[in-house]
Scaffold this motif. Sequence first.
Motif, short mmCIF file in Angstrom:
data_model
loop_
_atom_site.label_atom_id
_atom_site.label_comp_id
_atom_site.label_asym_id
_atom_site.label_seq_id
_atom_site.Cartn_x
_atom_site.Cartn_y
_atom_site.Cartn_z
N MET A 4 0.84 -1.20 0.00
CA MET A 4 0.00 0.00 0.00
C MET A 4 0.87 1.25 0.00
SD MET A 4 -3.06 -1.01 2.58
CE MET A 4 -3.96 0.44 2.03
N GLU A 5 2.11 1.05 0.44
CA GLU A 5 3.05 2.16 0.44
C GLU A 5 3.39 2.58 -0.98
OE1 GLU A 5 6.51 2.44 3.78
OE2 GLU A 5 6.60 0.81 2.36
N ARG A 6 3.55 3.90 -1.19
CA ARG A 6 4.02 4.36 -2.51
C ARG A 6 5.54 4.49 -2.45
NH1 ARG A 6 -0.55 6.25 -5.18
NH2 ARG A 6 0.51 7.65 -6.61
N ILE A 7 6.17 3.52 -3.11
CA ILE A 7 7.64 3.47 -3.07
C ILE A 7 8.20 3.85 -4.42
CG2 ILE A 7 9.66 2.01 -2.62
CD1 ILE A 7 7.85 0.16 -0.99
N ALA A 8 9.15 4.79 -4.41
CA ALA A 8 9.83 5.18 -5.65
C ALA A 8 11.30 4.83 -5.57
CB ALA A 8 9.68 6.68 -5.89
N LEU A 9 11.85 4.37 -6.70
CA LEU A 9 13.29 4.21 -6.82
C LEU A 9 13.84 5.45 -7.51
CD1 LEU A 9 15.84 2.31 -6.60
CD2 LEU A 9 15.38 1.74 -9.00
N ARG A 34 8.06 6.45 0.49
CA ARG A 34 9.43 6.02 0.69
C ARG A 34 10.20 6.18 -0.63
NH1 ARG A 34 12.28 1.26 1.88
NH2 ARG A 34 10.71 -0.24 1.25
N ILE A 35 11.43 6.65 -0.53
CA ILE A 35 12.29 6.76 -1.71
C ILE A 35 13.54 5.92 -1.47
CG2 ILE A 35 13.73 8.30 -3.12
CD1 ILE A 35 11.65 10.49 -2.64
N ILE A 36 13.83 5.06 -2.43
CA ILE A 36 15.06 4.29 -2.39
C ILE A 36 16.01 4.92 -3.39
CG2 ILE A 36 16.11 2.02 -2.75
CD1 ILE A 36 13.23 0.86 -2.19
N VAL A 37 17.11 5.45 -2.87
CA VAL A 37 18.13 6.00 -3.77
C VAL A 37 18.98 4.81 -4.21
CG1 VAL A 37 20.03 7.64 -4.03
CG2 VAL A 37 18.11 8.19 -2.50
N VAL A 84 12.59 -4.54 -5.22
CA VAL A 84 12.39 -3.78 -3.98
C VAL A 84 10.94 -3.31 -3.81
CG1 VAL A 84 14.80 -3.03 -3.81
CG2 VAL A 84 13.14 -1.59 -5.03
N GLY A 85 10.09 -3.67 -4.75
CA GLY A 85 8.67 -3.29 -4.63
C GLY A 85 8.38 -1.84 -4.93
N ALA A 86 9.19 -1.23 -5.80
CA ALA A 86 8.95 0.17 -6.19
C ALA A 86 8.08 0.21 -7.44
CB ALA A 86 10.28 0.88 -6.45
N SER A 87 6.99 0.94 -7.38
CA SER A 87 6.11 1.08 -8.55
C SER A 87 6.43 2.33 -9.35
CB SER A 87 4.65 1.18 -8.11
OG SER A 87 4.33 0.11 -7.27
#
Length: 159
Positions: A4-9, A34-37, A84-87
């Motif tokens: 449900m989290e909006r995750i960005a790479l 959440r942002i994954i650099v 990593v589950g980033a959409s």
Amino acid sequence: MHGMERIALFPGSFDPFTKGHMAIVDQGLRIFDRIIVGVGENGDKRGLLTMENRVRLISDIYHGNDAVDVVTYGMLTGEFCQKVGASFLLRGMRNTVDYEYERSMAVVNNQLFPEITTVLLFTPPEYVAVSSSIIRELVAFGHDPAELMPEHIEIKNYL
Ligand code: ADP
């Protein structure tokens, strides 16, 4: 609650991470949970900073901020998003040169990974001339690039 989290790479070379990159992450945090650099491993390119030091520099900026993670990866960016589950793929845009490059990447990524959405954010005007390559050039000729770096980050601690 994963899923449900909006995750960005936010993928890049980040050699080194600049004020411009930081502006993109900061704006991105208004959109994403959440942002994954993701510091991409590029086998043929020996950079200014080692991969470990690129990660350390970014971690030093965002330590204490649970919404930002930093990792290295050595695979197709779209594949790493899936892992990593980033959409969302977050990228920054300074000018039409960036635009053309980002446009082509987004076309290919959309063909290969249609479930991943590319989000392009404009850099604030004061950072349109900031780039990792200018910082590398300054360092190569013995100048301190502090003005282009995130505050409190001294490049000499990462060389
Ligand atoms: P890459 O090698 O993938 O282009 P970079 O580390 O150079 O990696 O850049 C990562 C992302 O940050 C790219 O989307 C790039 O356009 C963006 N970027 C670079 N410099 C700036 C800046 N000054 N302002 C905003 N975005 C930037």
